[in-house]
Design a protein around this motif. Structure first.
Motif, PDB file in Angstrom:
ATOM      1  N   UNK A   7       8.066 -12.514  23.932  1.00 35.36           N
ATOM      2  CA  UNK A   7       9.163 -12.382  22.963  1.00 35.36           C
ATOM      3  C   UNK A   7       9.347 -13.703  22.201  1.00 35.36           C
ATOM      4  N   UNK A   8       9.261 -14.815  22.925  1.00 36.23           N
ATOM      5  CA  UNK A   8       9.423 -16.122  22.278  1.00 36.23           C
ATOM      6  C   UNK A   8       8.313 -16.372  21.258  1.00 36.23           C
ATOM      7  N   UNK A   9       7.057 -16.071  21.630  1.00 37.39           N
ATOM      8  CA  UNK A   9       5.934 -16.298  20.721  1.00 37.39           C
ATOM      9  C   UNK A   9       6.020 -15.402  19.492  1.00 37.39           C
ATOM     10  N   UNK A  10       6.383 -14.151  19.688  1.00 37.65           N
ATOM     11  CA  UNK A  10       6.540 -13.242  18.554  1.00 37.65           C
ATOM     12  C   UNK A  10       7.690 -13.684  17.655  1.00 37.65           C
ATOM     13  N   UNK A  11       8.760 -14.183  18.270  1.00 38.09           N
ATOM     14  CA  UNK A  11       9.894 -14.649  17.481  1.00 38.09           C
ATOM     15  C   UNK A  11       9.519 -15.804  16.574  1.00 38.09           C
ATOM     16  N   UNK A  12       8.745 -16.745  17.120  1.00 36.73           N
ATOM     17  CA  UNK A  12       8.289 -17.882  16.314  1.00 36.73           C
ATOM     18  C   UNK A  12       7.384 -17.431  15.173  1.00 36.73           C
ATOM     19  N   UNK A  13       6.449 -16.526  15.477  1.00 32.95           N
ATOM     20  CA  UNK A  13       5.526 -16.040  14.456  1.00 32.95           C
ATOM     21  C   UNK A  13       6.267 -15.265  13.367  1.00 32.95           C
ATOM     22  N   UNK A  14       7.186 -14.415  13.774  1.00 31.52           N
ATOM     23  CA  UNK A  14       7.863 -13.555  12.806  1.00 31.52           C
ATOM     24  C   UNK A  14       8.913 -14.293  11.990  1.00 31.52           C
ATOM     25  N   UNK A  15       9.404 -15.408  12.487  1.00 29.44           N
ATOM     26  CA  UNK A  15      10.343 -16.198  11.678  1.00 29.44           C
ATOM     27  C   UNK A  15       9.680 -16.608  10.367  1.00 29.44           C
ATOM     28  N   UNK A  16       8.431 -17.092  10.445  1.00 29.91           N
ATOM     29  CA  UNK A  16       7.681 -17.461   9.238  1.00 29.91           C
ATOM     30  C   UNK A  16       7.303 -16.231   8.420  1.00 29.91           C
ATOM     31  N   UNK A  17       6.792 -15.206   9.114  1.00 32.47           N
ATOM     32  CA  UNK A  17       6.306 -14.023   8.396  1.00 32.47           C
ATOM     33  C   UNK A  17       7.431 -13.319   7.648  1.00 32.47           C
ATOM     34  N   UNK A  18       8.577 -13.173   8.294  1.00 33.96           N
ATOM     35  CA  UNK A  18       9.676 -12.460   7.648  1.00 33.96           C
ATOM     36  C   UNK A  18      10.239 -13.226   6.459  1.00 33.96           C
ATOM     37  N   UNK A  19      10.161 -14.549   6.513  1.00 33.71           N
ATOM     38  CA  UNK A  19      10.564 -15.344   5.349  1.00 33.71           C
ATOM     39  C   UNK A  19       9.641 -15.062   4.162  1.00 33.71           C
ATOM     40  N   UNK A  20       8.346 -15.016   4.452  1.00 36.48           N
ATOM     41  CA  UNK A  20       7.382 -14.683   3.398  1.00 36.48           C
ATOM     42  C   UNK A  20       7.601 -13.267   2.880  1.00 36.48           C
ATOM     43  N   UNK A  21       7.777 -12.332   3.795  1.00 32.92           N
ATOM     44  CA  UNK A  21       7.963 -10.944   3.376  1.00 32.92           C
ATOM     45  C   UNK A  21       9.171 -10.807   2.435  1.00 32.92           C
ATOM     46  N   UNK A  22      10.264 -11.454   2.791  1.00 31.67           N
ATOM     47  CA  UNK A  22      11.479 -11.303   1.990  1.00 31.67           C
ATOM     48  C   UNK A  22      11.384 -12.041   0.655  1.00 31.67           C
ATOM     49  N   UNK A  23      11.000 -13.311   0.707  1.00 34.03           N
ATOM     50  CA  UNK A  23      11.194 -14.189  -0.443  1.00 34.03           C
ATOM     51  C   UNK A  23       9.959 -14.379  -1.334  1.00 34.03           C
ATOM     52  N   UNK A  24       8.758 -14.155  -0.781  1.00 33.79           N
ATOM     53  CA  UNK A  24       7.557 -14.291  -1.612  1.00 33.79           C
ATOM     54  C   UNK A  24       7.041 -12.930  -2.072  1.00 33.79           C
ATOM     55  N   UNK A  25       7.017 -11.972  -1.138  1.00 36.22           N
ATOM     56  CA  UNK A  25       6.426 -10.682  -1.455  1.00 36.22           C
ATOM     57  C   UNK A  25       7.454  -9.588  -1.753  1.00 36.22           C
ATOM     58  N   UNK A  26       8.732  -9.866  -1.505  1.00 36.96           N
ATOM     59  CA  UNK A  26       9.752  -8.862  -1.751  1.00 36.96           C
ATOM     60  C   UNK A  26       9.593  -7.634  -0.891  1.00 36.96           C
ATOM     61  N   UNK A  27       9.178  -7.851   0.360  1.00 36.51           N
ATOM     62  CA  UNK A  27       8.922  -6.751   1.298  1.00 36.51           C
ATOM     63  C   UNK A  27       9.929  -6.797   2.438  1.00 36.51           C
ATOM     64  N   UNK A  28      10.135  -5.676   3.138  1.00 39.32           N
ATOM     65  CA  UNK A  28      11.094  -5.667   4.254  1.00 39.32           C
ATOM     66  C   UNK A  28      10.583  -6.460   5.446  1.00 39.32           C
ATOM     67  N   UNK A  29      11.484  -7.032   6.237  1.00 39.95           N
ATOM     68  CA  UNK A  29      11.083  -7.805   7.432  1.00 39.95           C
ATOM     69  C   UNK A  29      10.644  -6.883   8.567  1.00 39.95           C
ATOM     70  N   UNK A  30      10.034  -7.490   9.584  1.00 44.24           N
ATOM     71  CA  UNK A  30       9.568  -6.757  10.771  1.00 44.24           C
ATOM     72  C   UNK A  30      10.503  -7.053  11.939  1.00 44.24           C
ATOM     73  N   UNK A  31      10.829  -6.031  12.693  1.00 44.36           N
ATOM     74  CA  UNK A  31      11.721  -6.155  13.841  1.00 44.36           C
ATOM     75  C   UNK A  31      10.964  -6.734  15.044  1.00 44.36           C
ATOM     76  N   UNK A  32      11.378  -7.901  15.563  1.00 40.84           N
ATOM     77  CA  UNK A  32      10.667  -8.513  16.702  1.00 40.84           C
ATOM     78  C   UNK A  32      10.682  -7.650  17.956  1.00 40.84           C
ATOM     79  N   UNK A  33      11.773  -6.959  18.231  1.00 40.97           N
ATOM     80  CA  UNK A  33      11.837  -6.154  19.453  1.00 40.97           C
ATOM     81  C   UNK A  33      10.895  -4.961  19.396  1.00 40.97           C
ATOM     82  N   UNK A  34      10.795  -4.340  18.227  1.00 38.91           N
ATOM     83  CA  UNK A  34       9.838  -3.247  18.075  1.00 38.91           C
ATOM     84  C   UNK A  34       8.407  -3.729  18.235  1.00 38.91           C
ATOM     85  N   UNK A  35       8.138  -4.934  17.737  1.00 38.78           N
ATOM     86  CA  UNK A  35       6.804  -5.523  17.867  1.00 38.78           C
ATOM     87  C   UNK A  35       6.501  -5.860  19.322  1.00 38.78           C
TER      88      UNK A  35
END
Length: 431
Positions: free
Chosen positions: A159-187
């Protein structure tokens, strides 16, 4: 006993799977060292057609152990689907293993691949959009998820490793690509399901491979893709994200360079490549289309039509030297059967100067003018030949000329998709 490397000498899709399948009849182990599910091998046998993406082609031989090495990026749903297609056709239990050090292509990696290619527009690299590059980016950035993380059963750490990875990815998804974020718990839940499904196959692969070598077993290392797609020595940036060279194959398989004594480069009797990037000998006419249709030049994984062209001896000689090739397997000679004449790219010219190797800058490579040598075709069906001597004289002359230009002996010639359609110039034995 030393290992044998099998690697592509062009831009991939050279027929490495068929050569591996043939030599695996005498091997004890086949190791896949690099790439991901974006690579594909097709093998035609008496039991039908087999299409491989991650599983080594040696799995078709009941005595042969198959290993996915640490250098491979694994997409768990793709691997599990591939294993399901093989169940009932081949024995997997006790014969197929995965390195615990291999990195995982997570669901956010293909999304990053797709969004970034779209953002590049006309400058897109032409990837397969399957997340290979982003997964290897995370590996090098030291934020990747490995197979060991999936099978450990340590939910808090994962959970910790996915959280770190998704913090960066979700920032990109929202602000660079205009895409929805990914839920860490579902992942996390999905990753745990994959871990449970893959756990029976996971081992310390490099130790297993080294034990086999120390015990005198015959080990084949079956590299994916081709060396002209190498991250360092290929047509950068139109390359893959790993090193499909002999050195890269050793690294990904867990084999030391002194443990190899045979490097087999696989080349088509013509040249193809997929995606964007320079291709000096490309054919954009009816001959190129004829080669595409006769050679069934469509991707095993993606179905994309491949670009086709004359044999590029400059790139081939470069690849042979770079990888220390000891011999060559030349595939799909039969595709050229109907042609009146056949051309070979024997040199490059750039700004009036002749080059002896591909230039480093892709802008220069895109501007080189190929220097061609023309040889007579044979206009005879070669598919039924059983010896080199049964090939038409013009076909034998073509093989001899390629051998001289590359500077490495051609020991195997493929004249069709079936196992029996390989002609040997030396005894078909492993070292």
């Amino acid at each position: 006993m030393p290992a044998t490397l099998i690697l592509g000498g062009q831009w991939g899709d050279e027929g490495k799977g068929k050569i591996t399948d043939t030599l695996a009849a005498q091997a004890d182990m086949v190791v896949r060292p690099n790439g991901s599910a974006n690579a594909g091998h097709t093998v035609a046998t008496e039991d039908g057609i087999f299409k491989f993406h991650l599983v080594p082609a040696g799995i078709l031989h009941p005595h042969c152990i198959c290993v996915i090495g640490a250098g491979v990026a694994i997409s768990p749903p793709d691997l599990l689907a591939e294993l399901e297609t093989l169940r009932g056709r081949v024995q997997l239990q006790g014969r197929f293993f995965i390195s615990d050090r291999a990195h995982v292509i997570m669901p956010y990696h293909p999304l990053l691949d797709q969004y970034e290619e779209a953002r590049r527009g006309s400058s897109a690299v032409g990837t397969t959009l399957r997340g290979n590059g982003p997964a290897f980016t995370d590996k090098v950035a030291r934020r990747g998820i490995r197979i060991a993380d999936l099978v450990a059963g340590d939910a808090a750490s994962l959970r910790e490793k996915l959280g770190l990875a998704l913090a960066d990815k979700n920032t990109l998804f929202r602000h660079l690509y205009g895409a929805p974020p990914i839920d860490p718990e579902g992942m996390l839940e999905l990753a745990q399901q994959w871990g449970q499904a893959l756990a029976p196959y996971v081992i310390s692969a490099e130790t297993y491979v080294q034990d086999a070598l120390n015990a005198g077993k015959r080990v084949l290392v079956e590299a994916a893709q081709g060396c002209m797609l190498d991250l360092d020595y290929g047509t950068y940036p139109y390359v893959t994200s790993t090193s499909p060279t002999a050195a890269g194959a050793c690294q990904g398989a867990g084999v030391g360079p002194t443990q190899v004594d045979r490097v087999i480069g696989v080349f088509k009797a013509y040249t193809t490549r997929v995606g964007a990037g320079p291709f000096p000998s490309e054919l954009l006419d009816e001959i190129g289309q004829l080669i595409r249709e006769r050679g069934h030049e469509y991707g095993t994984t993606t179905g994309r039509p491949r670009r086709t062209g004359w044999f590029d001896a400059v790139a081939a000689r470069y690849a042979a030297r770079l990888n220390g090739m000891t011999e060559i397997a030349l595939t799909k000679l039969d595709v050229l059967d109907p042609l009146e004449e056949i051309r070979i790219c024997v040199g490059y010219q750039l700004d009036g100067k002749e080059l002896i190797a591909p230039p480093a800058r892709v802008e220069d490579y895109a501007c080189v003018e190929p220097i061609y040598e023309t040889m007579p075709g044979w206009k005879t069906d070669t598919a039924d030949a059983t010896t080199i001597e049964q090939l038409p004289a013009a076909a034998q002359a073509y093989i001899a000329r390629l051998e001289a230009l590359i500077g490495v002996p051609i020991t195997m010639i493929g004249i069709g998709p079936q196992r029996k359609q390989i002609l040997w110039r030396t005894a078909p034995m492993l070292a």
